[in-house]
Design a protein around this motif. Structure first.
Motif, PDB file in Angstrom:
ATOM      1  N   ASP A  67       0.968  -1.270   0.044  1.00 45.87           N
ATOM      2  CA  ASP A  67       0.009   0.071   0.039  1.00 45.87           C
ATOM      3  C   ASP A  67       0.870   1.122   0.058  1.00 45.87           C
ATOM      4  N   SER A  68       1.815   1.183  -1.003  1.00 46.15           N
ATOM      5  CA  SER A  68       2.631   2.536  -0.925  1.00 46.15           C
ATOM      6  C   SER A  68       2.641   3.245  -2.510  1.00 46.15           C
ATOM      7  N   ASP A  69       3.832   3.167  -3.147  1.00 46.06           N
ATOM      8  CA  ASP A  69       4.026   3.588  -4.500  1.00 46.06           C
ATOM      9  C   ASP A  69       2.667   3.120  -5.344  1.00 46.06           C
ATOM     10  N   LYS A  70       2.130   4.142  -5.745  1.00 49.32           N
ATOM     11  CA  LYS A  70       0.934   3.938  -6.561  1.00 49.32           C
ATOM     12  C   LYS A  70       0.825   3.903  -8.087  1.00 49.32           C
ATOM     13  N   SER A  71       2.243   4.291  -8.458  1.00 44.72           N
ATOM     14  CA  SER A  71       2.682   4.027  -9.903  1.00 44.72           C
ATOM     15  C   SER A  71       2.655   2.740 -10.536  1.00 44.72           C
ATOM     16  N   TYR A  72       2.542   2.618 -11.831  1.00 44.40           N
ATOM     17  CA  TYR A  72       2.736   1.559 -12.534  1.00 44.40           C
ATOM     18  C   TYR A  72       3.903   0.897 -12.359  1.00 44.40           C
ATOM     19  N   ASP A  73       4.952   1.663 -12.764  1.00 46.73           N
ATOM     20  CA  ASP A  73       6.619   1.194 -12.705  1.00 46.73           C
ATOM     21  C   ASP A  73       6.861   0.757 -10.943  1.00 46.73           C
ATOM     22  N   GLY A  74       6.427   1.503 -10.095  1.00 49.74           N
ATOM     23  CA  GLY A  74       6.541   1.277  -8.784  1.00 49.74           C
ATOM     24  C   GLY A  74       6.032  -0.032  -8.207  1.00 49.74           C
ATOM     25  N   ARG A  75       4.922   0.047  -8.641  1.00 51.89           N
ATOM     26  CA  ARG A  75       4.054  -1.428  -8.147  1.00 51.89           C
ATOM     27  C   ARG A  75       4.782  -2.770  -8.819  1.00 51.89           C
TER      28      ARG A  75
END
Length: 256
Positions: free
Chosen positions: A194-202
């Motif tokens: 439940d942290s970085d919401k970006s596509y690459d981050g996920r």
């Protein structure tokens, strides 16, 4: 004007923390070169999630064979005290979320080691710790400092003092926190993202977390409707996932 001031305060906060420079570079890239990836595949995944979602109660029964009502019955006093602490907090950091899924994932796996990304008030941390402390287990949490909100002193504020001895909190971005966590413990019973919401981050974090999840462990990701990262990850790994609709958002959950 408020938003400009907040961005400036965040930037100054980064400059004061050399240990966070790698994350500053990533944020600059994410908000410039990779800005278009943040919501990549959002419409596709929301349509996919809407067509298969079930309630939190049904998910707990289907996946874990457990009755969801017992959690609130047993811990209502603790939850009421936590809600009051959130109400008294001067900084807004996000709501409680689907606590029962996290708690019962820990109960189902008889969890000894759990890792989560994203803490804020500490609601998900509380749900994990209420289960973990029964077995003397440990929660490892990754949470980026709140550089613009003066909120660091309130991170995890809803977690009672008597549960904190079973909690290890790493105050860096995931790409710095997770390697530190995996050095301390390599295999986990439950993972909650439940942290970085970006596509690459996920996509980066999902791969890292999945590699450290034991067979039979539970993988949970909040807000999967932000983009198609979760759906794409499950497709890539050939994972049959359950999708939960909770307060207008979607949560992904599967047993490895």
């Amino acid at each position: 004007m408020i938003e400009i001031g907040r961005v400036l305060k965040t930037f100054i906060g980064f400059l004061r923390r050399p240990d966070l420079y790698p994350e500053l570079c990533r944020k600059i890239i994410k908000n410039t070169v990779s800005r278009g990836n943040a919501f990549k595949g959002k419409d596709k995944t929301n349509s996919w999630a809407a067509g298969r979602c079930i309630s939190q109660e049904d998910a707990v029964s289907k996946l874990f064979g457990l009755e969801i009502k017992a959690f609130r019955n047993e811990y209502q006093v603790v939850l009421d005290e936590a809600a009051q602490k959130e109400k008294n907090c001067p900084v807004k950091m996000g709501g409680a979320g689907a606590l029962e899924i996290i708690y019962y994932a820990c109960e189902f796996t008889h969890a000894q080691n759990v890792v989560e990304t994203g803490v804020a008030y500490g609601w998900s941390s509380l749900a994990s710790l209420l289960s973990l402390t029964k077995r003397g287990g440990t929660l490892y949490s990754s949470d980026m400092p709140y550089l613009a909100l003066d909120g660091d002193q309130y991170v995890g504020c809803v977690v009672p003092e008597n549960l904190k001895s079973n909690w290890k909190l790493f105050r860096f971005a995931d790409r710095e926190s997770l390697p530190k966590i995996f050095t301390e413990n390599a295999v986990f019973d439950v993972l909650h993202y439940d942290s970085d919401k970006s596509y690459d981050g996920r996509m980066w974090a999902y791969d890292e977390l999945y590699a450290h999840l034991k067979k039979g462990g539970v993988f949970i990701s909040d807000d999967i409707g932000d983009n198609s990262a979760y759906q794409d990850f499950c497709d890539k790994k050939n994972i049959e996932t359950t999708v939960v609709e909770y307060e207008g958002k979607y949560i992904g959950i599967f047993i490895k």
